[in-house]
Design an enzyme around this catalytic site. Structure first.
Site, PDB file in Angstrom:
ATOM      1  N   CYS A 192      27.652  52.439  63.715  1.00 45.26           N
ATOM      2  CA  CYS A 192      28.576  51.632  64.509  1.00 45.26           C
ATOM      3  C   CYS A 192      28.761  52.242  65.890  1.00 45.26           C
ATOM      4  CB  CYS A 192      29.914  51.484  63.789  1.00 45.26           C
ATOM      5  SG  CYS A 192      30.573  53.025  63.188  1.00 45.26           S
ATOM      6  N   LYS A 224      35.531  50.655  46.800  1.00 39.40           N
ATOM      7  CA  LYS A 224      34.413  49.735  46.588  1.00 39.40           C
ATOM      8  C   LYS A 224      33.314  50.069  47.587  1.00 39.40           C
ATOM      9  CE  LYS A 224      32.910  45.834  47.831  1.00 39.40           C
ATOM     10  NZ  LYS A 224      31.490  46.212  47.840  1.00 39.40           N
ATOM     11  N   GLU A 227      37.827  49.678  60.773  1.00 40.06           N
ATOM     12  CA  GLU A 227      36.835  50.300  61.655  1.00 40.06           C
ATOM     13  C   GLU A 227      35.647  49.366  61.685  1.00 40.06           C
ATOM     14  OE1 GLU A 227      35.031  54.141  60.938  1.00 40.06           O
ATOM     15  OE2 GLU A 227      37.094  54.822  60.635  1.00 40.06           O
TER      16      GLU A 227
HETATM   17  O1  TXE Z   1      28.704  44.420  56.314  1.00 40.81           O
HETATM   18  P1  TXE Z   1      30.003  43.862  55.639  1.00 40.81           P
HETATM   19  P2  TXE Z   1      27.188  44.250  55.808  1.00 40.81           P
HETATM   20  C1  TXE Z   1      27.500  45.559  60.655  1.00 40.81           C
HETATM   21  C2  TXE Z   1      26.053  45.564  61.019  1.00 40.81           C
HETATM   22  C3  TXE Z   1      25.412  44.918  59.852  1.00 40.81           C
HETATM   23  C4  TXE Z   1      26.431  43.883  59.513  1.00 40.81           C
HETATM   24  C5  TXE Z   1      26.382  43.354  58.119  1.00 40.81           C
HETATM   25  O2  TXE Z   1      25.837  44.821  62.187  1.00 40.81           O
HETATM   26  O3  TXE Z   1      24.185  44.325  60.153  1.00 40.81           O
HETATM   27  O4  TXE Z   1      27.660  44.530  59.729  1.00 40.81           O
HETATM   28  O5  TXE Z   1      26.441  44.428  57.173  1.00 40.81           O
HETATM   29  C6  TXE Z   1      32.485  44.429  51.754  1.00 40.81           C
HETATM   30  N1  TXE Z   1      36.367  41.109  51.267  1.00 40.81           N
HETATM   31  N2  TXE Z   1      27.974  46.774  60.052  1.00 40.81           N
HETATM   32  O6  TXE Z   1      26.912  42.881  55.307  1.00 40.81           O
HETATM   33  O7  TXE Z   1      29.760  42.518  55.075  1.00 40.81           O
HETATM   34  C7  TXE Z   1      31.039  44.651  51.414  1.00 40.81           C
HETATM   35  O8  TXE Z   1      30.805  44.441  50.045  1.00 40.81           O
HETATM   36  C8  TXE Z   1      36.286  42.398  50.935  1.00 40.81           C
HETATM   37  C9  TXE Z   1      28.800  47.580  60.877  1.00 40.81           C
HETATM   38  O9  TXE Z   1      26.912  45.356  54.900  1.00 40.81           O
HETATM   39  O10 TXE Z   1      31.099  44.045  56.616  1.00 40.81           O
HETATM   40  C10 TXE Z   1      30.862  46.088  51.850  1.00 40.81           C
HETATM   41  O11 TXE Z   1      31.402  46.985  50.888  1.00 40.81           O
HETATM   42  N3  TXE Z   1      35.198  43.146  51.115  1.00 40.81           N
HETATM   43  C11 TXE Z   1      29.332  48.725  60.210  1.00 40.81           C
HETATM   44  C12 TXE Z   1      31.711  46.165  53.118  1.00 40.81           C
HETATM   45  O12 TXE Z   1      32.639  45.108  52.991  1.00 40.81           O
HETATM   46  C13 TXE Z   1      34.128  42.570  51.664  1.00 40.81           C
HETATM   47  C14 TXE Z   1      28.846  49.216  58.943  1.00 40.81           C
HETATM   48  C15 TXE Z   1      30.937  46.026  54.420  1.00 40.81           C
HETATM   49  O13 TXE Z   1      30.207  44.831  54.387  1.00 40.81           O
HETATM   50  C16 TXE Z   1      34.146  41.202  52.037  1.00 40.81           C
HETATM   51  C17 TXE Z   1      28.078  48.259  58.191  1.00 40.81           C
HETATM   52  C18 TXE Z   1      35.323  40.470  51.816  1.00 40.81           C
HETATM   53  N4  TXE Z   1      35.452  39.183  52.157  1.00 40.81           N
HETATM   54  C19 TXE Z   1      27.656  47.097  58.787  1.00 40.81           C
HETATM   55  N5  TXE Z   1      32.928  40.913  52.550  1.00 40.81           N
HETATM   56  C20 TXE Z   1      30.123  49.727  60.946  1.00 40.81           C
HETATM   57  N6  TXE Z   1      30.991  49.293  61.822  1.00 40.81           N
HETATM   58  O14 TXE Z   1      29.979  50.900  60.716  1.00 40.81           O
HETATM   59  C21 TXE Z   1      32.179  42.024  52.505  1.00 40.81           C
HETATM   60  N7  TXE Z   1      32.893  43.040  51.963  1.00 40.81           N
END
Ligand code: TXE
Length: 481
Positions: free
Chosen positions: A285, A175, A251
């Site tokens: 990250c 996904k 991660e």
């Molecule tokens: O991340 P999410 P988002 C951080 C960064 C950013 C913040 C929000 O600070 O501003 O996270 O980004 C899926 N069950 N990072 O909203 O929500 C979602 O659809 C299953 C750090 O994009 O964590 C997406 O595919 N899946 C980072 C994925 O999770 C779920 C990289 C990431 O989304 C879910 C990106 C749930 N309950 C953002 N909720 C890094 N560490 O590299 C969301 N998703």
């Protein structure tokens, strides 16, 4: 408008209810594609396909060499279609096309090649026992793997998860993040073209909470979940997985410390420090977003660092000369803008940076932020760095470790003993000395504390994506003559 479907059981399909959502190009700020909006039923359909492919299909039963050949073919196709894939990520989330072309696409192909070869050449333990037995290890595929990916390095992080899972014989439901559906769809299509049997790699598009993502984490037929994203989301994924005792690899976020000592090679320290916090507009990250510089070179470093930040060409990510594109979405732009606008109220001085055109935040350097400032403590995920001076090595290490995160850290010094000493003292999954972002895919990758659970890479991926089985044999003594 372009339409981006799911890829399930070898077919490109709409959602069962026909729902769609739009993907917005963050540079033009206009929708550029319609995407199948997956929900729990689409997730269920994809897991069913993966389950069937795993339980009855040829993929887990093939030899490593045969699987490897197909994965290398997929890598060939990624390279051949590199232009299309790079443009997909750039259009979806605004990363400079030069980075997508030079870094994300080749690394994605490499992920597949590396793990195909790693699995084929992997050796297990053979343990001769004093009791007249011997034991050995078999690495059997775990089953159905759910891979949930973020939007910052879409194709690269998707292949980082998918490649080892496939190489070890698993079947996968991927996904991608809702902001970046395009390259994952192309990957799914290329997988079919490369000869992966139907159901071995499925791509479900859609959102996370109360949607496709969450449904995938709650499905008891899933054997492994690998997730990259925000730490709070990681907790939600972990809770859902716990109900079924599904192993997870997480991660998560970071707030990387970057320590520059007086004796550092200044040019090298500046070059890597720029890269560490401003590449991909800081949406990394691993970003070195807390920079600590020893007092003796503080002014010289800050002058050179600021000049290099100001020299970064910001603008249209599809222009090959652009080094800094817009942030990935309006919501994310607003979030980063609030951090920058709030920084002065938290005691900080803006040395350079601020809001640019459209959803661009220019490379932003802050000094003087208070100990509890949000810009210092929280993951901003944008081109924003907090800079402080330090006097002693102990002080620098303590400051670097003063965070709940622990994904990575960097240090710059020409003193060999100090390099090893400080690397050992830093609480982080990866420490880069005199460089940044250089990876050997055999090395462990992951974080401590709020930065994650588990490690991937080389044998660490093997342990996660397989069920290691011990086989113990008794060796019958030779019959007496
Ligand atoms: O991340 P999410 P988002 C951080 C960064 C950013 C913040 C929000 O600070 O501003 O996270 O980004 C899926 N069950 N990072 O909203 O929500 C979602 O659809 C299953 C750090 O994009 O964590 C997406 O595919 N899946 C980072 C994925 O999770 C779920 C990289 C990431 O989304 C879910 C990106 C749930 N309950 C953002 N909720 C890094 N560490 O590299 C969301 N998703």
């Amino acid at each position: 408008m372009t339409f981006i479907p799911h890829v399930i059981d070898g077919e490109e399909v709409e959602s069962l209810d026909g729902a769609r959502f739009e993907s917005v190009d963050p540079w033009t700020r206009a929708p550029w594609a319609e995407v199948a909006l997956g929900d729990a039923r689409d997730a269920e359909r994809a897991v069913t396909a993966a389950r069937r492919a795993f339980d009855t299909g040829p993929w887990p039963r093939m030899g490593y060499a045969e699987r490897g050949k197909i994965l290398h073919r997929l890598a060939d196709l990624i390279e051949a279609r590199g232009g299309e894939l790079a443009l997909a990520d750039t259009t979806d989330m605004g990363k400079p096309i030069s980075d997508a072309t030079a870094m994300d696409v080749p690394r994605s192909a490499h992920n597949l090649r590396f793990f195909a070869d790693h699995a084929r050449m992997s050796v297990g333990d053979l343990l001769p026992m004093d009791t007249g037995h011997h034991a050995y290890t078999r690495f059997e595929p775990a089953g159905v793997v759910v891979a949930i990916a973020p939007w910052n390095f879409p194709l690269m992080l998707e292949t980082w998860k998918v490649a080892p899972a496939l190489a070890w014989g698993n079947c996968v439901v991927l996904k991608p993040a809702e902001d970046t559906p395009a390259s994952a769809h192309i990957l799914g299509r290329l997988a079919n073209e490369a000869g992966l049997p139907p159901g071995v790699l499925n791509v479900v598009q859609g959102y996370g909470p109360e949607s496709a993502g969450q449904a995938l984490t709650e499905d008891a037929r899933v054997d492994r979940i690998t997730f990259t994203g925000e730490s709070g989301t990681g907790r939600a994924v972990s809770r859902a997985a716990a109900a079924n005792l599904t192993p997870v690899s997480l991660e998560l976020g970071g707030k990387g410390a970057n320590l520059v000592f007086d004796d550092a090679d200044l040019e090298r320290a500046v070059r890597w420090s720029i890269q560490a916090v401003f590449s991909n507009a800081g949406q990394v990250c691993l970003a070195g977003s807390r920079l600590f510089v020893q007092r003796g070179i503080f002014d010289a470093f800050l002058d050179a660092f600021t000049a290099a930040a100001d020299a970064m060409v910001a603008g249209d990510p599809k222009d090959p000369s652009t080094k800094l594109g817009p942030l990935s979405s309006e919501a994310h732009f607003n979030k980063v803008r609030e951090y920058v606008e709030g920084a002065v109220g938290e005691g900080a001085t803006i040395v350079t940076g601020g809001v640019g055109d459209g959803w661009v935040i220019r490379p932003t350097i802050l000094t003087g932020a208070s100990a509890t400032a949000r810009v210092r403590c929280e993951e901003i995920f944008g081109p924003v760095v907090v800079v402080d001076a330090f006097d002693s090595e102990d002080e620098a290490v303590a400051a670097a470790n003063n965070t709940p995160y622990g994904l990575n850290a960097m240090l710059f010094t020409e003193n060999l003993s100090r390099a090893h000493r400080v690397a050992a003292a830093l609480r982080a999954g990866t420490v880069w000395t005199n460089c940044f972002f250089i990876r050997d895919l055999r090395a462990p990758f992951g974080g401590v504390g709020d930065s994650g659970v588990g490690r991937e890479g080389g044998n660490f991926s093997r342990e996660f994506f397989t069920e290691p089985k011990a086989v113990v044999m008794e060796i019958t003594p030779a019959p007496r003559a």
